[in-house]
Scaffold this motif. Sequence first.
Motif, PDB file in Angstrom:
ATOM      1  N   GLY A  75     -25.780 -55.980 -78.853  1.00 15.47           N
ATOM      2  CA  GLY A  75     -27.077 -56.632 -78.838  1.00 15.47           C
ATOM      3  C   GLY A  75     -26.999 -57.924 -78.073  1.00 15.47           C
ATOM      4  N   GLY A  76     -28.137 -58.402 -77.650  1.00 16.12           N
ATOM      5  CA  GLY A  76     -28.174 -59.631 -76.875  1.00 16.12           C
ATOM      6  C   GLY A  76     -28.092 -59.352 -75.391  1.00 16.12           C
ATOM      7  N   LYS A  77     -28.468 -60.330 -74.623  1.00 20.02           N
ATOM      8  CA  LYS A  77     -28.526 -60.212 -73.171  1.00 20.02           C
ATOM      9  C   LYS A  77     -27.152 -59.875 -72.595  1.00 20.02           C
ATOM     10  N   ASN A  78     -27.122 -58.963 -71.633  1.00 17.11           N
ATOM     11  CA  ASN A  78     -25.942 -58.597 -70.835  1.00 17.11           C
ATOM     12  C   ASN A  78     -24.961 -57.673 -71.548  1.00 17.11           C
ATOM     13  N   ILE A  79     -24.898 -57.686 -72.872  1.00 15.08           N
ATOM     14  CA  ILE A  79     -23.881 -56.898 -73.576  1.00 15.08           C
ATOM     15  C   ILE A  79     -24.133 -55.402 -73.417  1.00 15.08           C
ATOM     16  N   ARG A  80     -25.362 -54.982 -73.684  1.00 12.97           N
ATOM     17  CA  ARG A  80     -25.683 -53.558 -73.600  1.00 12.97           C
ATOM     18  C   ARG A  80     -25.466 -53.034 -72.181  1.00 12.97           C
ATOM     19  N   GLU A  81     -25.842 -53.840 -71.191  1.00 14.22           N
ATOM     20  CA  GLU A  81     -25.673 -53.438 -69.799  1.00 14.22           C
ATOM     21  C   GLU A  81     -24.192 -53.324 -69.446  1.00 14.22           C
ATOM     22  N   ALA A  82     -23.391 -54.269 -69.909  1.00 13.03           N
ATOM     23  CA  ALA A  82     -21.957 -54.244 -69.613  1.00 13.03           C
ATOM     24  C   ALA A  82     -21.297 -53.001 -70.195  1.00 13.03           C
ATOM     25  N   ILE A  83     -21.703 -52.614 -71.390  1.00 14.48           N
ATOM     26  CA  ILE A  83     -21.144 -51.406 -72.018  1.00 14.48           C
ATOM     27  C   ILE A  83     -21.606 -50.155 -71.273  1.00 14.48           C
ATOM     28  N   ALA A  84     -22.886 -50.114 -70.928  1.00 14.79           N
ATOM     29  CA  ALA A  84     -23.421 -48.954 -70.207  1.00 14.79           C
ATOM     30  C   ALA A  84     -22.748 -48.777 -68.849  1.00 14.79           C
ATOM     31  N   GLU A  85     -22.355 -49.878 -68.232  1.00 18.53           N
ATOM     32  CA  GLU A  85     -21.728 -49.825 -66.911  1.00 18.53           C
ATOM     33  C   GLU A  85     -20.213 -49.693 -66.981  1.00 18.53           C
ATOM     34  N   GLY A  86     -19.659 -49.634 -68.187  1.00 19.62           N
ATOM     35  CA  GLY A  86     -18.221 -49.455 -68.337  1.00 19.62           C
ATOM     36  C   GLY A  86     -17.413 -50.721 -68.187  1.00 19.62           C
ATOM     37  N   ARG A  87     -18.053 -51.878 -68.097  1.00 26.67           N
ATOM     38  CA  ARG A  87     -17.333 -53.147 -67.987  1.00 26.67           C
ATOM     39  C   ARG A  87     -16.964 -53.717 -69.348  1.00 26.67           C
ATOM     40  N   ALA A  88     -17.490 -53.130 -70.412  1.00 26.62           N
ATOM     41  CA  ALA A  88     -17.243 -53.628 -71.764  1.00 26.62           C
ATOM     42  C   ALA A  88     -17.051 -52.442 -72.701  1.00 26.62           C
ATOM     43  N   ASP A  89     -16.472 -52.721 -73.846  1.00 27.48           N
ATOM     44  CA  ASP A  89     -16.208 -51.683 -74.844  1.00 27.48           C
ATOM     45  C   ASP A  89     -17.046 -51.907 -76.095  1.00 27.48           C
ATOM     46  N   TYR A  90     -17.253 -50.812 -76.818  1.00 26.78           N
ATOM     47  CA  TYR A  90     -17.915 -50.864 -78.126  1.00 26.78           C
ATOM     48  C   TYR A  90     -16.962 -50.265 -79.142  1.00 26.78           C
ATOM     49  N   THR A  91     -16.699 -51.006 -80.205  1.00 30.74           N
ATOM     50  CA  THR A  91     -15.849 -50.528 -81.298  1.00 30.74           C
ATOM     51  C   THR A  91     -16.698 -50.366 -82.545  1.00 30.74           C
ATOM     52  N   PRO A  92     -17.029 -49.122 -82.933  1.00 26.45           N
ATOM     53  CA  PRO A  92     -17.870 -48.925 -84.119  1.00 26.45           C
ATOM     54  C   PRO A  92     -17.126 -49.328 -85.391  1.00 26.45           C
ATOM     55  N   SER A  93     -17.788 -50.128 -86.219  1.00 31.06           N
ATOM     56  CA  SER A  93     -17.165 -50.631 -87.449  1.00 31.06           C
ATOM     57  C   SER A  93     -18.235 -50.916 -88.488  1.00 31.06           C
ATOM     58  N   PHE A  94     -17.911 -50.616 -89.737  1.00 26.61           N
ATOM     59  CA  PHE A  94     -18.742 -51.115 -90.825  1.00 26.61           C
ATOM     60  C   PHE A  94     -18.553 -52.639 -90.882  1.00 26.61           C
ATOM     61  N   ILE A  95     -19.632 -53.371 -91.065  1.00 27.48           N
ATOM     62  CA  ILE A  95     -19.514 -54.817 -91.148  1.00 27.48           C
ATOM     63  C   ILE A  95     -18.554 -55.225 -92.272  1.00 27.48           C
TER      64      ILE A  95
END
Length: 623
Positions: free
Chosen positions: A79-99
Amino acid sequence: MPLFDQDNKKVKWEQFLKSGNRIFIGSNAAVPNALIDDLIADSAKLHDIETVHILTLSDNKWATPEHKDLFKVNALFIGGKNIREAIAEGRADYTPSFISDIPRLFRENVLPLDAALIMVSPPDEYGYCSLGVSVDIVSSAVKSAKYVIAQINSKMPRTNGHSFVHVNQIHAWLKADQTLPVLAQPSIDRVAEQVGQYVSMLIEDGSTLQIGIGKIPEAVLRYLANHKDLGIHSEMISDGVIDLIRSGVINNRKKTFHKGKAVLTFCMGTQRLYDFVDGNPHVEFYPSEHVNSPVNIAKNDNMVSINSAIEVDLTGQVVSDSIGYQFYSGIGGQVDFVRGASLSKGGKPIIALPSTTKDGKTSRIVAHITEGGGVVTSRGHVAYVVTEYGIASLLGKSIRERALELIRIAHPKFREQLLKDVRKNYWVPEYQESSPTSVPELGEIELKKFTFEEINYYLRPLAPADERRLQEFFYSHTKETLIMRYNHHATQMTRENACKLVSVDQHKDLALCFTQRTNLADVIHAVGRYYFIESHNCGEVAFVISEHKRGKGMAKTLLDEIIKIATLRDLDKLIACVRRDNAAMLKVFEKAGFIRKHSEEMDELNLELQLTATTIAEIEEQS
């Protein structure tokens, strides 16, 4: 804005960081942007710093392409500016986790932290700074990181609870005032308002709430003004709770865990909200591992969790972190609170969402999950799913029953196709021929609350999903009741027959029922209907009321609603055929204005009510 150590000596970032380290960045409305700017300005010798964080309300410049060699983004919530785009473009990672699990990842060195970059209030006279509006996983990052580097912000509220960090826990700091980012209160559209109304009907006085942010949560809060003794145990709050706390609707008196306190981990909203929590002794902030623990959540009796989704399939699987293959948000606290509410005495886990996407072209109630979509909440966890078309009760329901419940709350233009699709994969029988239809004359919310002898009941249309409920209703009757209703001793109500009675074209005929909710169960206590006779432009009315619910006013109320709807539909009259020895039902009809007519049957009476333009006004005057 120089960086200082504990001895007030100027220091550089390379004294705390080296290339390849992992840093934590503060959460939500407490992103230490001045620290990020200073790190970027002093980063000539640093590369490949992994950043981990959850939602960050910021410009998130560390996720922009120009800083890809300095930072490698690993988002635990998107969430937030730039994060979603970076993940969609493969420049960033997403690690699914329960809070609730993220603190463990830090503590047990699954994601060891070399530094935690946080924002705090100035220290008090005892040397304690407050984490302010974002305690959540920031607290665990402070405990686990080798170095804690803080931005001291005089505009950060001092919040109560377990929100404090002593200056001796901070290895380096800089002073930089920063206005907290604000989220304007959303405008509530018709769909969100209707969803909010339905959800509010599931919330009983004395409940403890977990609620998020956005149109639907704000709409729910707007419809709680007449509730009593509500409490808050929530991952977050927004502006919508302020007036409910000030008015005493939310007073936390009936809570069974942290009684008397609204408990949360962070807040996001306008400056009014930040001012509200500043020093407020009635609102306490605790770490995520405490607030989001399902065991702790369940310590609150009557815990109601309210979460959203991207789509829900007809078995009850909830997708909420991705749109197909595109990762959109994260697991967050949804499963924590769904599970906690499920374990709570009297608890209710609710998933609330619009029935379609914003453009209205795609149903969010789907026959099967979109390819690439990920299940966040399993079909075994969900008790209620709510859209603007009603409430689907799933707990203890078979796949067939779930499918029919969810089709009922889907947008009407998708119901027929959903029924066709579900037959390809699930066990919806062929005799289930029609999808649910609505009764618009009941109003936009096709659910009316009535109180008889201090017990709440709900009047709503019968629907195909009520097949089993109607069977149970039938078999609860005495022999005498069955004779009065069917004029013979009916001994069986097959599923096929029950299906015919609940699969009503409500635009032509009409079938309403009174139900009572006992926590998660929904029991039918009364059914009233008319069958449309086209040749005479009239409806033939029939009733049956549970024996132990008679004399409370249900029959009269059902009949009044039927008369109103028939009048709005321009029927000329209503007729009824009642046994001569059914004195109670004859009394109900005749009080409503029905006149006895000649009958050729010795044991039956015919009754008739002429409908006019003034009929509705007359009923309302009598009520």
